[in-house]
Write an enzyme that holds these catalytic residues in place. Structure first.
Site, PDB file in Angstrom:
ATOM      1  N   ASP A  19       0.848  -1.206   0.000  1.00 59.60           N
ATOM      2  CA  ASP A  19       0.000   0.000   0.000  1.00 59.60           C
ATOM      3  C   ASP A  19       0.883   1.255   0.000  1.00 59.60           C
ATOM      4  OD1 ASP A  19       0.711  -0.650   2.774  1.00 59.60           O
ATOM      5  OD2 ASP A  19      -0.554   1.035   3.334  1.00 59.60           O
ATOM      6  N   ASP A  77       1.879 -17.233  -5.054  1.00 58.39           N
ATOM      7  CA  ASP A  77       2.506 -16.031  -5.606  1.00 58.39           C
ATOM      8  C   ASP A  77       1.494 -15.286  -6.474  1.00 58.39           C
ATOM      9  OD1 ASP A  77       4.306 -14.153  -6.516  1.00 58.39           O
ATOM     10  OD2 ASP A  77       5.185 -15.486  -8.032  1.00 58.39           O
ATOM     11  N   GLU A  80       2.205  -9.980   0.293  1.00 61.75           N
ATOM     12  CA  GLU A  80       2.513  -8.551   0.287  1.00 61.75           C
ATOM     13  C   GLU A  80       4.011  -8.389   0.565  1.00 61.75           C
ATOM     14  OE1 GLU A  80      -0.233  -6.134   2.496  1.00 61.75           O
ATOM     15  OE2 GLU A  80       0.824  -4.285   1.990  1.00 61.75           O
TER      16      GLU A  80
HETATM   17  O1  9MR Z   1       1.033  -7.276   9.074  1.00 56.40           O
HETATM   18  C1  9MR Z   1      -0.270  -6.868   9.444  1.00 56.40           C
HETATM   19  C2  9MR Z   1      -1.114  -8.083   9.754  1.00 56.40           C
HETATM   20  O2  9MR Z   1      -0.602  -8.774  10.865  1.00 56.40           O
HETATM   21  C3  9MR Z   1      -2.543  -7.644   9.989  1.00 56.40           C
HETATM   22  O3  9MR Z   1      -3.348  -8.782  10.248  1.00 56.40           O
HETATM   23  C4  9MR Z   1      -3.034  -6.872   8.780  1.00 56.40           C
HETATM   24  C5  9MR Z   1      -4.465  -6.424   8.859  1.00 56.40           C
HETATM   25  O4  9MR Z   1      -4.632  -5.376   9.730  1.00 56.40           O
HETATM   26  O5  9MR Z   1      -2.207  -5.739   8.580  1.00 56.40           O
HETATM   27  C6  9MR Z   1      -0.874  -6.059   8.316  1.00 56.40           C
HETATM   28  O6  9MR Z   1      -0.137  -4.888   8.187  1.00 56.40           O
HETATM   29  C7  9MR Z   1      -0.319  -4.163   7.003  1.00 56.40           C
HETATM   30  C8  9MR Z   1      -0.563  -2.713   7.383  1.00 56.40           C
HETATM   31  O7  9MR Z   1      -1.732  -2.605   8.127  1.00 56.40           O
HETATM   32  C9  9MR Z   1      -0.574  -1.798   6.185  1.00 56.40           C
HETATM   33  N1  9MR Z   1       0.578  -1.970   5.361  1.00 56.40           N
HETATM   34  C10 9MR Z   1       0.837  -3.338   4.975  1.00 56.40           C
HETATM   35  C11 9MR Z   1       0.934  -4.244   6.169  1.00 56.40           C
HETATM   36  C12 9MR Z   1       1.266  -5.689   5.751  1.00 56.40           C
HETATM   37  O8  9MR Z   1       0.202  -6.334   5.157  1.00 56.40           O
END
Ligand code: 9MR
Ligand code: ZN
Length: 548
Positions: free
Chosen positions: A164, A520, A529
């Site tokens: 993001d 993937d 991600e």
């Molecule tokens: O790594 C995070 C994961 O443990 C959570 O379950 C998820 C949903 O809230 O969010 C992940 O963190 C993300 C962050 O909120 C925004 N940038 C990308 C992160 C990795 O997916």
């Protein structure tokens, strides 16, 4: 996210064409070298690319491996140290090719470090540095303060957090800290590393980290408090960053962000001082202002998204480890007894002393304290060293108990599990440095081997590295640029036993062993991600392995 958005045929969802799994970058001479055969076979050979045999040996049966569900045999060729490009073959199957040599990790280190440049926000990426991945300036319009829309703020810069386009202080502080410690501990590796990034009077590595630090400093209020994040209200669609023109907001302050900024600025101040005393002063002043804000406002301020906002929350239940880390860095920087006392008071609040972030940061505080050359409280130093040693011991057992040698318990295969792998490797390395553990290098290297292909899917989780590697991460520009080959050096989140997005739920059958819960695919944010704080411990760990 609408699956249709990513509509492409499924030919990219390949399984490995290889039957034997190794680190696909390769092995340093003199190091442990083990290939994993997920089948029974008594002997194996090492062949070169012309098929000539250079080494042969007998495999060892490992037995059943719980995390992968595989019955595995190990081909140990640690005694083979010829430099070159090879494959392992056994039972009619072969591995991907890999190299043995002192430079086998040089290009992957370069790639995973330069990944931060590819994530830069605000400056645009020039063709001379980014090649085909060049793009325009993004997210430069003034941001609106969410709690008081009359106020606008200039908060351009820093790195996009992940797939993001959000920018979050706690995540950024953690990633920058991993990199700063890499620099501090392995200056021979990072001091002269050339990254092909825009000119700066600083060493490239420090110039790249400064890009993030400068942004974090903009997130600090004059009274010392630090805003939690700068994002749009909703995650952008899968467009190039310069096409994401939704209003940027700066959200409320949090104690975590304030403490993390204090910590990372104090750490950075000492590191940048020899190059730029004014900048070092600015960092130190920001650190002190942040901690003084916390001291004057001791009530915990957490963070949850306001209604209508779906960008990252980076929720934390308390800021105990963050504050501990901040005091440890402030003491290391200044030697002031008040910070020392505050650190000693902050250390026993029940958080883990061996965690390297984000969320839990106790290990960074412990590292700061043990590495600094200030007077130490003997009992605290002994407590910290014992905590590191105990955790490293535990990780050794987990690694030895895994057919693939990875120091990751089955419950750690979660969203971003590769962060756990890398951070467990980082803990192993830090313990090796601080407690002088002779086996640290071997166990740390195993974590890199897992990341680069010694895993049950035989995949390299780093884009651009390895014959069979991930290439379609959940990363907006990697999709939106229309270029088939992803920019190199992006570390995928990896296997996740609790698939958390619609695509993952569709393609990962219930009951799949944790190490195999991965695909993937661009749409799969819970499996594929990338984030800055998954790349940063990888940089640290590779630096450790290359520091001789
Ligand atoms: O790594 C995070 C994961 O443990 C959570 O379950 C998820 C949903 O809230 O969010 C992940 O963190 C993300 C962050 O909120 C925004 N940038 C990308 C992160 C990795 O997916
Ligand atoms: Zn941007």
């Amino acid at each position: 996210m609408d699956r249709k958005y990513f509509e492409r045929d499924s030919s990219h969802l390949r399984t490995t064409p290889f039957g034997i799994f190794t680190d696909q970058a390769g092995y340093l001479p003199g190091s442990e070298k083990k290939a994993v055969l997920p089948f029974e076979c008594e002997s194996f050979e090492i062949t070169d690319t012309d098929g000539r045999i250079h080494f042969s040996g007998r495999t060892e049966a490992f037995g059943f491996d719980g995390c992968s569900g595989d019955e595995v045999c190990i081909a140990d060729f640690s005694g083979f140290n010829e430099e070159g490009t090879f494959r392992v073959s056994a039972g009619g199957k072969v591995s991907a090719c890999f190299r043995i040599g002192a430079d086998v990790y040089d290009s992957v280190l370069y790639d995973v470090t330069r990944a931060f440049y590819f994530l830069r926000c605000g400056c645009g990426l020039g063709e001379e540095h980014a090649g085909v991945y060049a793009h325009g300036r993004c997210h430069c319009a003034p941001a609106v303060l969410f709690d008081d829309p009359r106020v606008t703020l200039e908060v351009s810069g820093g790195w996009h957090d992940a797939g993001d386009y959000g920018r979050y202080v706690t995540a950024g502080a953690c990633a920058a800290a991993h990199l700063l410690y890499a620099y501090k501990l392995f200056p021979g590796v990072f001091g002269k590393l050339e990254l092909n990034i825009p000119e700066s009077p600083l060493p490239d590595f420090l110039a790249e980290i400064k890009y993030e630090l400068d942004w974090m400093l903009k997130m600090q209020r004059p009274d010392g408090a630090v805003y939690h994040k700068a994002t749009t209200m909703q995650h952008a669609p899968f467009v190039m960053p310069e096409e994401d023109n939704a209003q940027m907001y700066v959200f409320r302050i949090s104690t975590m962000a304030t403490a993390d900024l204090a910590a990372v600025s104090a750490l950075a101040s000492g590191i940048y001082r020899p190059f730029d005393a004014d900048y070092a002063d600015r960092l130190a002043e920001a650190a002190v202002r942040a901690i003084e804000y916390i001291e004057a406002n001791p009530e915990f301020v957490g963070f949850t998204n306001p209604p209508g906002c779906n960008t990252g929350g980076y929720y934390e239940r308390d800021a105990d480890s963050n504050i501990f880390w901040a005091y440890a860095e402030l003491y290391a920087l200044t030697g002031e007894e008040r910070y020392h006392r505050a650190m000693l008071e902050a250390k026993d609040k029940g958080f883990p002393l061996t965690a390297f972030g984000y969320g839990e940061l106790g290990g960074l505080g412990v590292t700061a304290y043990l590495l600094c050359d200030r007077a130490k409280d003997e009992a605290a130093a002994a407590q910290f060293k014992a905590a590191l040693a105990e955790r490293a011991d535990e990780l050794r057992r987990v690694s030895d108990g895994c057919g693939y040698g990875v120091a990751m318990a089955d419950w750690e295969y979660c969203w971003g599990s590769n962060m756990n792998v890398m951070k467990n490797g980082m803990l192993t390395a830090v313990n090796g440095i601080i407690n002088g553990d002779g086996s640290a290098r071997t166990y740390a290297a195993r974590q890199i081997h897992y990341l680069l292909g010694t895993n049950a899917l035989g995949i390299s989780y780093v884009t651009g590295t390895g014959e069979f590697r991930c290439n379609y991460p959940h990363l907006r520009p990697a999709f939106a640029d229309g270029i088939e080959e992803c920019m190199p050096g992006m570390v995928s989140g990896g296997a996740n036993r609790r698939p958390g997005d619609p695509f993952a739920k569709e393609v990962i059958p219930e009951g799949t062993p944790p190490m195999k819960c991965y695909a993937d695919d661009t749409s799969s944010y819970s499996l594929n991600e990338i984030t800055i704080y998954w790349n940063s411990p990888t940089v640290f760990l590779l630096g450790y392995l290359l520091d001789r």
